[in-house]
Design a protein around this motif. Sequence first.
Motif, PDB file in Angstrom:
ATOM      1  N   GLN A   1       0.835  -1.188   0.000  1.00  0.00           N
ATOM      2  CA  GLN A   1       0.000   0.000   0.000  1.00  0.00           C
ATOM      3  C   GLN A   1       0.875   1.247   0.000  1.00  0.00           C
ATOM      4  OE1 GLN A   1      -3.380   0.151  -0.207  1.00  0.00           O
ATOM      5  NE2 GLN A   1      -3.149  -2.032  -0.632  1.00  0.00           N
ATOM      6  N   PRO A   2       0.536   2.217  -0.826  1.00  0.00           N
ATOM      7  CA  PRO A   2       1.329   3.448  -0.827  1.00  0.00           C
ATOM      8  C   PRO A   2       1.293   4.112   0.544  1.00  0.00           C
ATOM      9  CG  PRO A   2      -0.342   3.490  -2.570  1.00  0.00           C
ATOM     10  CD  PRO A   2      -0.562   2.250  -1.750  1.00  0.00           C
ATOM     11  N   SER A   3       2.391   4.714   0.897  1.00  0.00           N
ATOM     12  CA  SER A   3       2.476   5.392   2.183  1.00  0.00           C
ATOM     13  C   SER A   3       1.794   6.751   2.089  1.00  0.00           C
ATOM     14  CB  SER A   3       3.943   5.594   2.572  1.00  0.00           C
ATOM     15  OG  SER A   3       4.020   6.431   3.693  1.00  0.00           O
ATOM     16  N   ALA A   4       0.999   7.037   3.055  1.00  0.00           N
ATOM     17  CA  ALA A   4       0.357   8.347   3.112  1.00  0.00           C
ATOM     18  C   ALA A   4       1.171   9.319   3.948  1.00  0.00           C
ATOM     19  CB  ALA A   4      -1.050   8.210   3.680  1.00  0.00           C
ATOM     20  N   GLU A   5       2.263   8.825   4.546  1.00  0.00           N
ATOM     21  CA  GLU A   5       3.074   9.682   5.406  1.00  0.00           C
ATOM     22  C   GLU A   5       3.889  10.658   4.561  1.00  0.00           C
ATOM     23  OE1 GLU A   5       5.237   7.680   8.640  1.00  0.00           O
ATOM     24  OE2 GLU A   5       4.407   5.860   7.753  1.00  0.00           O
ATOM     25  N   PRO A   6       3.657  11.954   4.739  1.00  0.00           N
ATOM     26  CA  PRO A   6       4.416  12.932   3.954  1.00  0.00           C
ATOM     27  C   PRO A   6       5.935  12.801   4.136  1.00  0.00           C
ATOM     28  CG  PRO A   6       2.616  13.993   5.110  1.00  0.00           C
ATOM     29  CD  PRO A   6       2.677  12.576   5.588  1.00  0.00           C
ATOM     30  N   VAL A   7       6.362  12.338   5.277  1.00  0.00           N
ATOM     31  CA  VAL A   7       7.793  12.228   5.525  1.00  0.00           C
ATOM     32  C   VAL A   7       8.447  11.224   4.578  1.00  0.00           C
ATOM     33  CG1 VAL A   7       7.697  10.457   7.344  1.00  0.00           C
ATOM     34  CG2 VAL A   7       9.495  12.187   7.378  1.00  0.00           C
ATOM     35  N   LEU A   8       7.663  10.315   3.991  1.00  0.00           N
ATOM     36  CA  LEU A   8       8.204   9.300   3.096  1.00  0.00           C
ATOM     37  C   LEU A   8       7.847   9.542   1.631  1.00  0.00           C
ATOM     38  CD1 LEU A   8       7.582   6.117   5.270  1.00  0.00           C
ATOM     39  CD2 LEU A   8       9.684   7.456   5.028  1.00  0.00           C
ATOM     40  N   ARG A   9       7.278  10.680   1.323  1.00  0.00           N
ATOM     41  CA  ARG A   9       6.909  10.982  -0.060  1.00  0.00           C
ATOM     42  C   ARG A   9       8.084  11.667  -0.755  1.00  0.00           C
ATOM     43  NH1 ARG A   9       1.353  12.577  -1.375  1.00  0.00           N
ATOM     44  NH2 ARG A   9       2.332  14.517  -1.983  1.00  0.00           N
TER      45      ARG A   9
ATOM     46  N   GLU B   1       8.283  13.645  -3.316  1.00  0.00           N
ATOM     47  CA  GLU B   1       8.108  15.077  -3.623  1.00  0.00           C
ATOM     48  C   GLU B   1       8.183  15.969  -2.395  1.00  0.00           C
ATOM     49  OE1 GLU B   1       3.987  13.138  -3.644  1.00  0.00           O
ATOM     50  OE2 GLU B   1       5.958  12.651  -4.420  1.00  0.00           O
ATOM     51  N   ASP B   2       8.162  15.392  -1.207  1.00  0.00           N
ATOM     52  CA  ASP B   2       8.277  16.169   0.023  1.00  0.00           C
ATOM     53  C   ASP B   2       9.688  16.131   0.617  1.00  0.00           C
ATOM     54  OD1 ASP B   2       5.611  16.923  -0.125  1.00  0.00           O
ATOM     55  OD2 ASP B   2       4.931  15.197   1.048  1.00  0.00           O
ATOM     56  N   GLN B   3      10.621  15.537  -0.101  1.00  0.00           N
ATOM     57  CA  GLN B   3      11.999  15.424   0.384  1.00  0.00           C
ATOM     58  C   GLN B   3      12.812  16.638  -0.068  1.00  0.00           C
ATOM     59  OE1 GLN B   3      12.799  12.749   2.439  1.00  0.00           O
ATOM     60  NE2 GLN B   3      10.597  12.477   2.179  1.00  0.00           N
ATOM     61  N   LEU B   4      13.363  17.376   0.874  1.00  0.00           N
ATOM     62  CA  LEU B   4      14.211  18.524   0.553  1.00  0.00           C
ATOM     63  C   LEU B   4      15.421  18.086  -0.274  1.00  0.00           C
ATOM     64  CD1 LEU B   4      14.903  21.514   0.824  1.00  0.00           C
ATOM     65  CD2 LEU B   4      15.941  20.997   3.041  1.00  0.00           C
TER      66      LEU B   4
END
Length: 158
Positions: free
Chosen positions: A8-16, A18-21
């Motif tokens: 299942q895709p992760s919904a956690e923004p920390v693991l997305r 596109e949200d990685q600096l």
Amino acid sequence: MKPTTPAQPSAEPVLRLEDQLCFALHAAARAYDDIYRGALKESGLTYPQYLVMLVLWQHGPLSVKELGRYLRLDSGTLSPLVRRLESAGLVTRERSPQDERSVIVRLTPAGEAMRTTIKDVPLTIARATALNRTQASALLDELRSLTASLESATGPSH
């Protein structure tokens, strides 16, 4: 045999992604490389070679070690760049008379002259960023601060 179901895709923004600096910086660096490739095409310089030339235009003759400090490159990465610039007739390498272990890199007349032939590169790059001077300056300050923070967390590599 029961088919496996995809994770299942992760919904956690920390693991997305596109949200990685780090990825945003990586993507921006690659986009910069593409713009520089086009802007430098006529000169025959690669982006890393251009950086070497910038340092030599600013500081004059330097040892390979000093160049490495400015560019944050080790000699294994820097030496081939300098050799290619030497083959192109833009720099010379010579042993330091004070320390035979040290190699001094100096611009040739052709290397000095190139400064004027590619003087519009920074303007081309600035236009491509679509940042005004204030935005560009603020971003530069932020990136310098980020670099300092990361280096203090890991220790200097050079």
